[in-house]
Design a protein around this motif. Structure first.
Motif, PDB file in Angstrom:
ATOM      1  N   THR A 242       0.816  -1.220   0.000  1.00  0.00           N
ATOM      2  CA  THR A 242       0.000   0.000   0.000  1.00  0.00           C
ATOM      3  C   THR A 242       0.848   1.269   0.000  1.00  0.00           C
ATOM      4  O   THR A 242       0.342   2.348  -0.318  1.00  0.00           O
ATOM      5  CB  THR A 242      -0.932   0.015   1.226  1.00  0.00           C
ATOM      6  OG1 THR A 242      -0.154  -0.172   2.418  1.00  0.00           O
ATOM      7  CG2 THR A 242      -1.978  -1.074   1.128  1.00  0.00           C
ATOM      8  N   ASN A 245       1.752   1.227  -3.820  1.00  0.00           N
ATOM      9  CA  ASN A 245       0.661   0.873  -4.730  1.00  0.00           C
ATOM     10  C   ASN A 245       1.160  -0.054  -5.840  1.00  0.00           C
ATOM     11  O   ASN A 245       0.811   0.105  -7.016  1.00  0.00           O
ATOM     12  CB  ASN A 245       0.009   2.123  -5.338  1.00  0.00           C
ATOM     13  CG  ASN A 245      -0.889   2.829  -4.345  1.00  0.00           C
ATOM     14  OD1 ASN A 245      -1.170   2.294  -3.269  1.00  0.00           O
ATOM     15  ND2 ASN A 245      -1.325   4.028  -4.681  1.00  0.00           N
ATOM     16  N   THR A 255       2.555  -2.311 -11.470  1.00  0.00           N
ATOM     17  CA  THR A 255       1.674  -1.223 -11.087  1.00  0.00           C
ATOM     18  C   THR A 255       0.525  -1.181 -12.085  1.00  0.00           C
ATOM     19  O   THR A 255       0.537  -1.906 -13.087  1.00  0.00           O
ATOM     20  CB  THR A 255       2.418   0.132 -11.101  1.00  0.00           C
ATOM     21  OG1 THR A 255       2.794   0.425 -12.465  1.00  0.00           O
ATOM     22  CG2 THR A 255       3.658   0.085 -10.218  1.00  0.00           C
ATOM     23  N   LEU A 273      -7.332  -0.877  -8.387  1.00  0.00           N
ATOM     24  CA  LEU A 273      -6.358  -0.378  -7.418  1.00  0.00           C
ATOM     25  C   LEU A 273      -7.039  -0.032  -6.091  1.00  0.00           C
ATOM     26  O   LEU A 273      -6.535  -0.359  -5.013  1.00  0.00           O
ATOM     27  CB  LEU A 273      -5.643   0.852  -7.986  1.00  0.00           C
ATOM     28  CG  LEU A 273      -4.594   1.497  -7.071  1.00  0.00           C
ATOM     29  CD1 LEU A 273      -3.479   0.521  -6.753  1.00  0.00           C
ATOM     30  CD2 LEU A 273      -4.034   2.764  -7.712  1.00  0.00           C
ATOM     31  N   LYS A 274      -8.199   0.609  -6.173  1.00  0.00           N
ATOM     32  CA  LYS A 274      -8.943   0.965  -4.962  1.00  0.00           C
ATOM     33  C   LYS A 274      -9.320  -0.295  -4.177  1.00  0.00           C
ATOM     34  O   LYS A 274      -9.235  -0.325  -2.936  1.00  0.00           O
ATOM     35  CB  LYS A 274     -10.202   1.748  -5.343  1.00  0.00           C
ATOM     36  CG  LYS A 274     -11.054   2.146  -4.150  1.00  0.00           C
ATOM     37  CD  LYS A 274     -12.329   2.850  -4.594  1.00  0.00           C
ATOM     38  CE  LYS A 274     -13.249   3.117  -3.401  1.00  0.00           C
ATOM     39  NZ  LYS A 274     -14.538   3.727  -3.817  1.00  0.00           N
ATOM     40  N   HIS A 276      -7.741  -3.223  -4.102  1.00  0.00           N
ATOM     41  CA  HIS A 276      -6.566  -3.812  -3.451  1.00  0.00           C
ATOM     42  C   HIS A 276      -6.109  -2.980  -2.247  1.00  0.00           C
ATOM     43  O   HIS A 276      -5.685  -3.544  -1.226  1.00  0.00           O
ATOM     44  CB  HIS A 276      -5.432  -3.981  -4.462  1.00  0.00           C
ATOM     45  CG  HIS A 276      -5.569  -5.208  -5.300  1.00  0.00           C
ATOM     46  ND1 HIS A 276      -5.173  -6.460  -4.858  1.00  0.00           N
ATOM     47  CD2 HIS A 276      -6.083  -5.396  -6.535  1.00  0.00           C
ATOM     48  CE1 HIS A 276      -5.425  -7.357  -5.798  1.00  0.00           C
ATOM     49  NE2 HIS A 276      -5.977  -6.734  -6.836  1.00  0.00           N
ATOM     50  N   ILE A 277      -6.206  -1.673  -2.354  1.00  0.00           N
ATOM     51  CA  ILE A 277      -5.844  -0.830  -1.211  1.00  0.00           C
ATOM     52  C   ILE A 277      -6.790  -1.100  -0.039  1.00  0.00           C
ATOM     53  O   ILE A 277      -6.358  -1.280   1.104  1.00  0.00           O
ATOM     54  CB  ILE A 277      -5.882   0.660  -1.612  1.00  0.00           C
ATOM     55  CG1 ILE A 277      -4.761   0.972  -2.611  1.00  0.00           C
ATOM     56  CG2 ILE A 277      -5.758   1.555  -0.383  1.00  0.00           C
ATOM     57  CD1 ILE A 277      -4.827   2.375  -3.194  1.00  0.00           C
TER      58      ILE A 277
END
Length: 402
Positions: A242, A245, A255, A273-274, A276-277
């Motif tokens: 995190t 990223n 990435t 991406l959101k 996984h964060i």
């Protein structure tokens, strides 16, 4: 006790079995002798007698000799007549010597159990602990977190096509820096190999789960087609950082920029991406990751928990926009029941291992993220089908999304 002596399970008289209800599921039988099986022992569904016989024979290193042609029948009634043929049948059925604990290891485990305090209310049952142990072992045997075995791949390809410069200073796609990348790259060949590698790991993970192996092959294929892409994302999250990223896979680092260079659009990459964060920030334990994978795998309706009953952890109100059922599922009741068992285990584990306030709403947050993952899978599939040549480059991926 010598290797040739009968085990307690074989010598002690058995109470008469209660009459079975015709509607009950069929009893599991030992893959070695056909007696009533008590569970999976050393990787094979077997009875207590064959379990004990195999363990003693391997630990003592006894070499048995068949007086005949090594074709003696091994049944419940005749299993003690020829130890050589019985041991060979154990091996042929798939019993694994590497799963046998030594006497010293067993003594240490018994000692630790004796020292343990009784678990507080809400703790995991022995069956739930065994389920977690099976899933973690399957994960360890099939998932290469360092990606050290991912060696046969295509590097990124520079196409040597000058990037068009916009007349107005428009903002480049997220993660892309045109000053750093003056030419167009293609990550498509590399992505094709990475997809195949991760899909194969998921298939191997599924095959290591005893409940999955008992299903008809057509049901196995249907479940894998429905869940593999989502399970890949859960496994991928274990290597997500995190702070950067980025997905750190040993000597490889990815990435969302790489996803764009493979042809994926921001409508998919940004929510990915959101996701996984959000998932990584929950601080899940390894047990929770493998239970999530099993929930996704055993989803006959395509929705994690969508097949569970109202009395389980997911009632009707929790099933959100479930897609159509996988075609051809024959063992739906068994799959639903096993998924409910996994979901209950996950809920119990969270309640037991994440005290308040850390554990507040954690289970609910996971269910919401799994719903998001279902949406991502739909968009992912749409874009894979849209990317030219990707399906032809990865037949396995093409089979999964077909």
């Amino acid at each position: 006790m010598s290797a040739s002596s009968p085990s307690d399970a074989e010598s002690s008289p058995r109470a008469p079995a209660a009459p079975r209800d015709p509607g009950d599921p069929p009893e599991k039988v030992c893959a070695v002798c056909g007696d009533r099986a008590t569970g999976y022992h050393f990787h094979v569904m077997s009875c207590e007698g064959c379990k004990g016989f195999f363990r003693r024979s391997v630990l003592k290193g006894v070499r048995f000799t068949c007086p005949f042609a090594r074709r003696c029948p091994v049944t419940k009634a005749k299993r003690r007549q020829c130890q050589a043929c019985r041991l060979q049948k154990c091996l042929d059925a798939g019993m694994r010597k590497d799963m046998i604990m030594s006497e010293e290891a067993l003594r240490r485990r018994r000692a630790l159990r004796g020292q343990r305090q009784p678990e507080p209310p809400g703790g995991l049952t022995a069956e739930q602990q065994e389920l977690i142990a099976v899933l973690i072992a399957a994960h360890h045997r099939t998932f290469d977190s360092s990606f050290s075995q991912f060696t046969h791949y295509w590097p990124a390809v520079r196409l040597y096509v000058p990037s068009p410069r916009p007349e107005s200073p428009a903002e480049p796609p997220a993660g892309l820096d045109e000053d750093v990348l003056p030419d167009v790259f293609s990550m498509l060949p590399h992505f094709a190999d990475l997809s195949t590698f991760m899909i194969q790991q998921v298939i191997n993970f599924a095959k290591e789960i005893p409940a999955f192996r008992t299903l008809p092959i057509d049901d196995q294929i249907s479940l894998l087609k429905g869940a593999t892409l989502e399970i890949c994302q859960i496994q991928f999250n274990t290597v997500f950082n995190t702070e950067t990223n980025a997905w750190e896979c040993g000597q490889h680092c990815y990435t969302i920029q790489d996803g764009a260079l493979a042809g994926f659009q921001q409508i998919y990459l940004e929510p990915l991406l959101k996701f996984h964060i959000s998932l990584k920030k929950l601080g899940l334990h390894e047990a929770e990751y493998v239970l999530l994978q099993a929930m996704l795998l055993f989803s006959p309706g395509g929705e994690p928990g969508g097949g569970t009953r109202a009395g389980g952890p997911l009632g009707p109100a929790d099933a959100r926009s479930a897609p159509p059922d996988h075609g051809g599922i024959t063992q739906r009741d068994f799959i639903d029941q096993f998924q409910e068992k996994v979901a209950l285990t996950l809920k119990s584990y969270i309640d037991h291992q994440h005290p308040m306030p850390e554990g507040r709403f954690l289970y609910a947050k996971l269910l919401l993220l799994l719903t998001e993952l279902q949406t991502l899978k739909v968009e992912n599939t749409r874009q894979i089908l849209h990317i030219q040549d990707l399906s032809s480059m990865t037949p396995l991926l093409s089979e999964i999304i077909s």
